[in-house]
Motif scaffolding. Structure first.
Motif, PDB file in Angstrom:
ATOM      1  N   PRO A  62      16.524  62.985  21.348  1.00 14.06           N
ATOM      2  CA  PRO A  62      16.856  61.684  21.751  1.00 14.06           C
ATOM      3  C   PRO A  62      17.632  60.623  20.618  1.00 14.06           C
ATOM      4  O   PRO A  62      18.371  59.730  21.200  1.00 14.06           O
ATOM      5  CB  PRO A  62      15.383  61.077  22.180  1.00 14.06           C
ATOM      6  CG  PRO A  62      14.489  61.870  21.383  1.00 14.06           C
ATOM      7  CD  PRO A  62      15.203  63.255  21.264  1.00 14.06           C
ATOM      8  N   VAL A  97      18.304  66.034  27.377  1.00 13.17           N
ATOM      9  CA  VAL A  97      17.839  65.590  26.223  1.00 13.17           C
ATOM     10  C   VAL A  97      16.326  65.536  26.296  1.00 13.17           C
ATOM     11  O   VAL A  97      15.649  65.586  27.107  1.00 13.17           O
ATOM     12  CB  VAL A  97      17.904  64.174  26.249  1.00 13.17           C
ATOM     13  CG1 VAL A  97      17.435  63.095  25.201  1.00 13.17           C
ATOM     14  CG2 VAL A  97      19.186  63.598  26.599  1.00 13.17           C
ATOM     15  N   ASP A 130      12.344  66.602  23.522  1.00 10.92           N
ATOM     16  CA  ASP A 130      11.601  66.236  22.638  1.00 10.92           C
ATOM     17  C   ASP A 130      11.555  67.536  21.456  1.00 10.92           C
ATOM     18  O   ASP A 130      12.114  68.515  22.000  1.00 10.92           O
ATOM     19  CB  ASP A 130      10.515  65.589  22.899  1.00 10.92           C
ATOM     20  CG  ASP A 130       9.463  66.684  23.701  1.00 10.92           C
ATOM     21  OD1 ASP A 130       9.750  67.892  23.468  1.00 10.92           O
ATOM     22  OD2 ASP A 130       8.261  66.133  24.237  1.00 10.92           O
ATOM     23  N   GLU A 140      19.525  58.340  24.038  1.00 12.95           N
ATOM     24  CA  GLU A 140      18.500  58.003  25.072  1.00 12.95           C
ATOM     25  C   GLU A 140      18.803  56.659  25.600  1.00 12.95           C
ATOM     26  O   GLU A 140      18.139  56.221  26.731  1.00 12.95           O
ATOM     27  CB  GLU A 140      17.345  57.945  24.340  1.00 12.95           C
ATOM     28  CG  GLU A 140      17.262  56.772  23.006  1.00 12.95           C
ATOM     29  CD  GLU A 140      15.692  56.745  22.464  1.00 12.95           C
ATOM     30  OE1 GLU A 140      14.809  57.440  23.043  1.00 12.95           O
ATOM     31  OE2 GLU A 140      15.656  56.148  21.404  1.00 12.95           O
ATOM     32  N   ARG A 198      17.157  59.204  33.040  1.00 14.46           N
ATOM     33  CA  ARG A 198      15.571  59.480  32.693  1.00 14.46           C
ATOM     34  C   ARG A 198      14.779  60.434  33.614  1.00 14.46           C
ATOM     35  O   ARG A 198      13.746  60.931  33.084  1.00 14.46           O
ATOM     36  CB  ARG A 198      14.885  58.222  32.332  1.00 14.46           C
ATOM     37  CG  ARG A 198      15.473  57.214  31.125  1.00 14.46           C
ATOM     38  CD  ARG A 198      14.744  56.041  30.787  1.00 14.46           C
ATOM     39  NE  ARG A 198      15.072  55.686  29.523  1.00 14.46           N
ATOM     40  CZ  ARG A 198      14.795  55.954  28.356  1.00 14.46           C
ATOM     41  NH1 ARG A 198      14.159  56.889  28.124  1.00 14.46           N
ATOM     42  NH2 ARG A 198      15.399  55.253  27.181  1.00 14.46           N
TER      43      ARG A 198
END
Length: 330
Positions: free
Chosen positions: A221, A242, A244, A275, A280
């Motif tokens: 991100p 994207v 983590d 991000e 999303r």
């Protein structure tokens, strides 16, 4: 062959409609005779430990070939044997576990009748499909299916037309009844048609077409938009996930998002974090789904790429419409 003088004035459409009407009447007549003999034939085939051996001469032979093909593709092992060739050695293909479906509209085809003593001696049950219940083949068979029709569509009553249509329909009726009795499914059908479009649609899974491992475009991100673009260019899927630190999906950035970013004066490709501009809640698909489900999802939502996630939303793969096109799913 010269054309008759009245050919230009002939009503071809009326002639064609008459054929449909005559053959429809024939089918209705045969459908009315789907009775205990039909049920007995189905039970005999289901009880057989072998295959259904279809045979017939001339037009009946062509119909028998089609019936064998339909049976085989719908869960009932079957094949066609030419009666003439059978009498000269091919009868060796028929084992004592097989059941024979013999077609002859007259019920008097010499080549078919010639096989009966050998079949009876070997113990093969014989199902006859004829248009004459009093014929030799009908009398000698263990089960007789009456496919007699009121008339042929041929105005000379010479070319087999209504009779062959009725025989084909009876074969289809057998195949479908057996299919339903066996609980045969679309997946079963696909397994016998692996090279066909249906086979590809029902057997190909996401894992067979997706990009995995290092081929999946992924950035963190904190990456800049320009860093995401480098990843997209390197992996050539027109997008990047994207994620983590545990590869769990946070968002998606696509070629379409890039065009929108370029139109936004507040987006600095080198300074803006991915991000801030990513989607999303992107569409995703499970790894164990069928490839055709990905095609349907893309079509429904007008998108060209999908991320593949596991049960914990970890990104395990990616695919785009070109992958599905190469696999001939769409």
């Amino acid at each position: 062959m010269p054309q008759p003088a009245h050919a230009n004035d002939f009503d071809f459409a009326a002639s064609g409609r008459r054929v449909f009407a005559v053959e429809a009447d024939g089918l209705a007549a045969v459908a009315g005779r789907i009775d205990g003999a039909f049920s007995a034939a189905c039970r005999a085939i289901l009880a057989s430990r072998g295959r259904v051996v279809c045979c017939g001469m001339g037009k009946s032979g062509h119909v028998a070939r089609k019936i064998a093909a339909t049976l085989a593709s719908t869960g009932t092992p079957a094949f066609y044997v030419h009666p003439g060739e059978a009498a000269h050695g091919d009868l060796g293909m028929v084992t004592d576990a097989d059941i024979v479906l013999a077609l002859s509209y007259s019920g008097e085809s010499d080549e078919v009748l010639l096989l009966l003593p050998a079949l009876k001696r070997q113990g093969n049950p014989v199902i006859a499909m004829t248009g004459r219940p009093a014929s030799t083949l009908a009398r000698e068979a263990d089960i007789h299916l009456d496919v007699s029709v009121p008339s042929e569509a041929c105005p000379l009553a010479l070319a087999p037309t209504s009779s062959t249509t009725a025989s084909l329909a009876m074969g289809d009726a057998l195949a479908v009844a057996l299919l339903e009795a066996r609980g045969f499914t679309a997946d079963d059908f696909a397994r016998s048609h692996p090279a066909g479009a249906l086979g590809r649609r029902l057997l190909l899974h996401i894992t067979d077409v997706m990009h995995a491992g290092d081929d999946v475009p992924k950035v963190g991100p904190d990456a800049s938009v320009s860093e995401a673009l480098v990843e997209m260019s390197r992996k050539r899927l027109g997008m990047t996930a994207v994620v983590d630190a545990d590869d769990r999906l946070l968002g998606l950035y696509t070629d379409g998002d890039l065009r929108r970013s370029l139109d936004d004066e507040h987006v600095d490709l080198r300074g803006t974090r991915i991000e801030a501009v990513m989607t999303r809640a992107p569409r995703t698909i499970d790894a164990d789904a069928l490839a055709v489900e990905a095609a349907q999802l893309m079509e429904t939502h007008k998108i060209n790429a999908l991320l593949v996630v596991d049960g914990e939303r970890r990104v395990v793969g990616a695919l785009n419409i070109h992958d599905l096109l190469r696999a001939r799913v769409v």
